[in-house]
Design a protein around this motif. Structure first.
Motif, PDB file in Angstrom:
ATOM      1  N   GLY A 138       0.832  -1.208   0.000  1.00 20.67           N
ATOM      2  CA  GLY A 138       0.000   0.000   0.000  1.00 20.67           C
ATOM      3  C   GLY A 138       0.857   1.245   0.000  1.00 20.67           C
ATOM      4  N   GLY A 139       1.896   1.241   0.832  1.00 16.13           N
ATOM      5  CA  GLY A 139       2.832   2.363   0.855  1.00 16.13           C
ATOM      6  C   GLY A 139       3.574   2.501  -0.459  1.00 16.13           C
ATOM      7  N   GLY A 140       3.918   1.368  -1.061  1.00 17.23           N
ATOM      8  CA  GLY A 140       4.596   1.391  -2.355  1.00 17.23           C
ATOM      9  C   GLY A 140       3.723   1.971  -3.453  1.00 17.23           C
ATOM     10  N   ALA A 141       2.432   1.647  -3.417  1.00 21.25           N
ATOM     11  CA  ALA A 141       1.508   2.196  -4.420  1.00 21.25           C
ATOM     12  C   ALA A 141       1.356   3.704  -4.242  1.00 21.25           C
ATOM     13  N   ALA A 142       1.274   4.157  -3.000  1.00 23.47           N
ATOM     14  CA  ALA A 142       1.191   5.602  -2.756  1.00 23.47           C
ATOM     15  C   ALA A 142       2.474   6.290  -3.226  1.00 23.47           C
ATOM     16  N   ALA A 143       3.620   5.678  -2.964  1.00 24.00           N
ATOM     17  CA  ALA A 143       4.895   6.257  -3.409  1.00 24.00           C
ATOM     18  C   ALA A 143       4.941   6.351  -4.931  1.00 24.00           C
ATOM     19  N   ALA A 144       4.448   5.320  -5.621  1.00 20.50           N
ATOM     20  CA  ALA A 144       4.435   5.340  -7.085  1.00 20.50           C
ATOM     21  C   ALA A 144       3.584   6.498  -7.596  1.00 20.50           C
ATOM     22  N   ALA A 145       2.400   6.683  -7.017  1.00 21.55           N
ATOM     23  CA  ALA A 145       1.536   7.800  -7.428  1.00 21.55           C
ATOM     24  C   ALA A 145       2.234   9.136  -7.170  1.00 21.55           C
TER      25      ALA A 145
END
Length: 173
Positions: A138-145
């Motif tokens: 979840g944190g990785g997806a937010a970082a990607a965005a």
């Protein structure tokens, strides 16, 4: 085994202007979704982003919700969160492929999206990947965005008329 490899993680971007993120989550597996959201919120908070969360019934509805928001609202980026666990039928393949394809198409149209929809073989894999203290997808997806938002802002000046691209405003009446 991928779980024992090390990966390079880019440092989170910094922003001069506020960032507004929409997290679209399918809470079909509520505990897993809650962990994905927790990780995404922590990453967004680290960057000072404001976050709104909306829930949709399942992973197939995530791209549609993001498309609606992209057309009708003013978010800088989106975080897609959910989990698809392989079952006994081919429905798993349909949900994985179509949700991913929808998100990819929106990204190619310019939406800044981090895809955190887990596609796993079993619940144990999902739990490890969703855990904010574990793989923190979840944190990785937010970082990607957030990284895509930073790139969009970096490149968002007036366009020059080069090649086959007309100068910005060239076709206004």
């Amino acid at each position: 085994m991928a779980g024992h490899e090390t990966h390079h993680t880019l440092p989170l971007p910094r922003f001069d202007k506020p960032v507004k993120l929409l997290v679209v989550v399918a809470p079909y597996y509520k505990d897993i979704a809650d962990n994905l959201v927790e990780g995404a919120m922590a990453t967004a908070t680290t960057c000072g982003a404001s976050v709104e969360i909306v829930e949709v019934p399942g992973a197939l509805e995530i791209p549609s919700a993001i498309a609606l928001a992209e057309r009708m609202s003013n978010y800088d980026g989106y975080v897609a969160l959910g989990c698809v666990i392989r079952g006994e039928t081919t429905h798993y393949d349909t949900v994985c492929n179509d949700s991913s394809r929808g998100i990819t198409l929106l990204g190619l149209q310019g939406a800044c999206i981090g895809n955190g929809i887990l596609t796993v073989e079993n619940r144990a894999q999902a739990e490890v990947r969703a855990d904010p203290q574990g793989q923190n997808k979840g944190g990785g997806a937010a970082a990607a965005a957030l990284h895509l938002i930073a790139l969009a802002r970096r490149w968002s000046g007036e366009r020059k008329g080069i090649g086959f691209r007309a100068p910005e405003g060239a076709f206004r009446a």
